[in-house]
Design a protein around this motif. Structure first.
Motif, PDB file in Angstrom:
ATOM      1  N   LEU A  89      30.320  -1.145  22.196  1.00 53.04           N
ATOM      2  CA  LEU A  89      31.215  -2.280  21.901  1.00 53.04           C
ATOM      3  C   LEU A  89      31.339  -3.216  23.105  1.00 53.04           C
ATOM      4  N   SER A  90      30.345  -3.185  23.987  1.00 56.91           N
ATOM      5  CA  SER A  90      30.319  -4.180  25.066  1.00 56.91           C
ATOM      6  C   SER A  90      29.973  -5.532  24.430  1.00 56.91           C
ATOM      7  N   LYS A  91      30.254  -6.608  25.172  1.00 58.17           N
ATOM      8  CA  LYS A  91      29.972  -7.940  24.607  1.00 58.17           C
ATOM      9  C   LYS A  91      28.498  -8.061  24.240  1.00 58.17           C
ATOM     10  N   GLU A  92      27.646  -7.600  25.160  1.00 59.65           N
ATOM     11  CA  GLU A  92      26.211  -7.750  24.943  1.00 59.65           C
ATOM     12  C   GLU A  92      25.754  -6.915  23.739  1.00 59.65           C
ATOM     13  N   ALA A  93      26.266  -5.686  23.649  1.00 62.22           N
ATOM     14  CA  ALA A  93      25.854  -4.802  22.544  1.00 62.22           C
ATOM     15  C   ALA A  93      26.314  -5.381  21.197  1.00 62.22           C
ATOM     16  N   VAL A  94      27.524  -5.948  21.180  1.00 65.38           N
ATOM     17  CA  VAL A  94      28.030  -6.510  19.917  1.00 65.38           C
ATOM     18  C   VAL A  94      27.192  -7.728  19.526  1.00 65.38           C
ATOM     19  N   ARG A  95      26.890  -8.602  20.512  1.00 67.06           N
ATOM     20  CA  ARG A  95      26.062  -9.788  20.208  1.00 67.06           C
ATOM     21  C   ARG A  95      24.733  -9.369  19.593  1.00 67.06           C
ATOM     22  N   LYS A  96      24.100  -8.374  20.225  1.00 69.01           N
ATOM     23  CA  LYS A  96      22.776  -7.938  19.763  1.00 69.01           C
ATOM     24  C   LYS A  96      22.868  -7.319  18.362  1.00 69.01           C
ATOM     25  N   ILE A 112      33.572  -8.717   6.562  1.00 63.45           N
ATOM     26  CA  ILE A 112      34.281  -8.031   7.658  1.00 63.45           C
ATOM     27  C   ILE A 112      33.240  -7.544   8.673  1.00 63.45           C
ATOM     28  N   LEU A 113      33.512  -7.794   9.935  1.00 62.70           N
ATOM     29  CA  LEU A 113      32.709  -7.186  11.000  1.00 62.70           C
ATOM     30  C   LEU A 113      33.582  -6.102  11.627  1.00 62.70           C
ATOM     31  N   TYR A 114      33.141  -4.842  11.502  1.00 71.73           N
ATOM     32  CA  TYR A 114      33.928  -3.716  12.010  1.00 71.73           C
ATOM     33  C   TYR A 114      33.360  -3.176  13.329  1.00 71.73           C
ATOM     34  N   ALA A 115      34.251  -2.691  14.163  1.00 68.23           N
ATOM     35  CA  ALA A 115      33.866  -1.714  15.180  1.00 68.23           C
ATOM     36  C   ALA A 115      33.755  -0.405  14.410  1.00 68.23           C
ATOM     37  N   HIS A 116      32.593   0.279  14.484  1.00 67.81           N
ATOM     38  CA  HIS A 116      32.374   1.461  13.622  1.00 67.81           C
ATOM     39  C   HIS A 116      33.186   2.654  14.114  1.00 67.81           C
ATOM     40  N   THR A 117      33.250   2.788  15.440  1.00 67.89           N
ATOM     41  CA  THR A 117      34.031   3.886  16.011  1.00 67.89           C
ATOM     42  C   THR A 117      34.340   3.560  17.466  1.00 67.89           C
ATOM     43  N   THR A 118      35.103   4.410  18.125  1.00 70.08           N
ATOM     44  CA  THR A 118      35.525   4.115  19.501  1.00 70.08           C
ATOM     45  C   THR A 118      34.344   4.115  20.474  1.00 70.08           C
ATOM     46  N   ALA A 128      37.743  -5.969  22.587  1.00 72.11           N
ATOM     47  CA  ALA A 128      38.521  -6.943  21.806  1.00 72.11           C
ATOM     48  C   ALA A 128      37.924  -8.346  21.980  1.00 72.11           C
ATOM     49  N   GLU A 129      37.500  -8.639  23.193  1.00 71.31           N
ATOM     50  CA  GLU A 129      36.898  -9.952  23.477  1.00 71.31           C
ATOM     51  C   GLU A 129      35.582 -10.097  22.715  1.00 71.31           C
ATOM     52  N   ALA A 130      34.809  -9.008  22.666  1.00 74.45           N
ATOM     53  CA  ALA A 130      33.497  -9.050  22.007  1.00 74.45           C
ATOM     54  C   ALA A 130      33.648  -9.359  20.516  1.00 74.45           C
ATOM     55  N   LEU A 131      34.622  -8.725  19.863  1.00 67.87           N
ATOM     56  CA  LEU A 131      34.803  -8.973  18.430  1.00 67.87           C
ATOM     57  C   LEU A 131      35.412 -10.361  18.206  1.00 67.87           C
ATOM     58  N   ASN A 132      36.327 -10.745  19.099  1.00 68.60           N
ATOM     59  CA  ASN A 132      36.918 -12.081  19.006  1.00 68.60           C
ATOM     60  C   ASN A 132      35.836 -13.152  19.118  1.00 68.60           C
ATOM     61  N   GLU A 133      34.895 -12.932  20.029  1.00 75.14           N
ATOM     62  CA  GLU A 133      33.816 -13.922  20.225  1.00 75.14           C
ATOM     63  C   GLU A 133      33.070 -14.168  18.913  1.00 75.14           C
ATOM     64  N   GLN A 134      32.758 -13.082  18.203  1.00 70.88           N
ATOM     65  CA  GLN A 134      32.019 -13.234  16.938  1.00 70.88           C
ATOM     66  C   GLN A 134      32.885 -13.955  15.898  1.00 70.88           C
TER      67      GLN A 134
END
Ligand SMILES: NC(=O)c1ccc[n+]([C@@H]2O[C@H](COP(=O)([O-])OP(=O)(O)OC[C@H]3O[C@@H](n4cnc5c(N)ncnc54)[C@H](OP(=O)(O)O)[C@@H]3O)[C@@H](O)[C@H]2O)c1
Length: 332
Positions: A89-96, A112-118, A128-134
């Motif tokens: 769930l890093s910014k880079e990993a979420v972008r990719k 919906i774009l989910y974080a799948h797990t912790t 939180a920033e990574a998901l907000n960015e998307q």
């Protein structure tokens, strides 16, 4: 008039899996979309991880059968491969992950774009920033969180409030008539924060068909590598007792256990109309039947009472929460 119930989603975690060969065939997968279309169901649940034995194949299959351009809303989750979600769930990993999902799905927007797990390796602020960015880029209509323990979810929301990030509005977790843990603290918290609950595994991955308890689970998901983690979790005396207790009240009424479980979650559970139920099926005929069963409406009172007793019994034994233990599937 049809009774109101939570929003029905169809989950596609088995699409493209080598463990379910039929679901590698586009014409078979198209039949599922036809069933959904005929029933006016437009919400599909997938994940970059699905199926666990071939990450991305579910999204690619949905892309191949043109689910998005056929009008389905696709809800997906950020990739976590293998057994570890560290760093996912890093910014880079979420972008990719999101870029790959959109490409696989032939879609320009997600529901919906989910974080799948912790992700224990990335600071929660960055997640939180990574998901907000998307969300700010307009990639998704909603941000969702799946499988986070309540304390982590609370911290995540605090960060969103503090930093002015878009907050998650949906939580996805396991909930069914024998898995009642979310009712205690999670659901009240979600209500307080205006978040919907999308319930996955309403049949406990197939356990609530009654097959494992009756000894008729050969050739079903629960006896395959794909369903092994569900079988491991549900194959316990208290859960089998629950199924036997349910069978005793529904068999004289000619109600199937899967039907009882789906009608219960649709009309008698703690879910409301803004929440969701994510159905699973590996045969289009099962999906069609499940949708017909849900439309039969609320269950007879005596069945609802027995299910309430089952919930109390399992709770007293401390077994009402599903433990999320991500595991890689062996290749077929
Ligand atoms: N966020 C997460 O971590 C997470 C975790 C799990 C699931 N999910 C989502 O939730 C979706 C649904 O989960 P699930 O597949 O576990 O749902 P489920 O409804 O609990 O289980 C589906 C299984 O039940 C059996 N089944 C369904 N209808 C049946 C019928 N009419 N007769 C006999 N058997 C029937 C099928 O087994 P057979 O295959 O043996 O026919 C099917 O594979 C997934 O696809 C995924 O999108 C999310």
């Amino acid at each position: 008039m049809a009774q109101k119930h939570p929003i029905i989603f169809f989950g596609t975690s088995t699409f493209g899996s080598s463990h379910v060969p039929a679901l590698q065939d586009e014409s078979v997968v198209s039949q599922f979309l036809d069933v959904l279309h005929d029933a006016n169901i437009s919400q599909i649940d997938t994940a970059a991880r699905y199926p666990p034995d071939n990450h991305g194949a579910s999204e690619r299959m949905l892309g191949s059968v043109k689910a998005y351009s056929r009008g389905f809303t696709i809800n997906t989750k950020v990739l976590f491969p293998g057994n570890s979600s560290a760093g996912t769930l890093s910014k880079e990993a979420v972008r990719k992950s999101v870029a790959n999902s959109l490409e696989h799905l032939h879609a320009d927007k997600l529901g919906i774009l989910y974080a799948h797990t912790t992700d224990d390796a990335t600071p929660l602020d960055e997640q939180a920033e990574a998901l907000n960015e998307q969300y700010q880029k307009g990639v998704c209509e909603k941000i969702g969180i799946s499988n986070f323990p309540l304390e982590t979810l609370k911290s995540f929301i605090d960060i969103c409030e503090e930093k002015g990030y878009a907050k998650p509005t949906v939580y996805q977790g396991q909930y069914n008539l024998v898995c009642r843990g979310p009712e205690k603290e999670l659901l009240p918290f979600l209500r307080e924060h205006g978040m919907a609950f999308n319930a996955y595994s309403p049949l406990g991955g197939g356990f609530l068909t009654g097959n494992l308890t009756r000894g008729t689970a050969a050739n079903t998901r629960l006896t395959s590598a794909y369903g092994a983690h569900f079988a491991r979790w549900y194959d316990r005396p208290e859960f089998h007792d629950a199924v036997r207790t349910l069978l005793a009240v529904i068999e004289p009424l000619a109600i199937k256990p899967s039907e009882a479980a789906l009608r219960w979650i649709a009309y008698h559970s703690a879910l409301g109309e803004a929440d969701g139920v994510i159905l699973g099926a590996t045969k289009a005929e099962h999906l069609r039947q499940n949708l017909v069963d849900i439309e039969k409406g609320p269950l007879p009172r005596e069945v609802v009472d027995v299910i309430a007793d089952i919930g109390r019994t399992i709770d007293a034994l401390g077994g009402g929460d599903f433990e999320v233990v991500p595991a890689s599937l062996p290749p077929r």
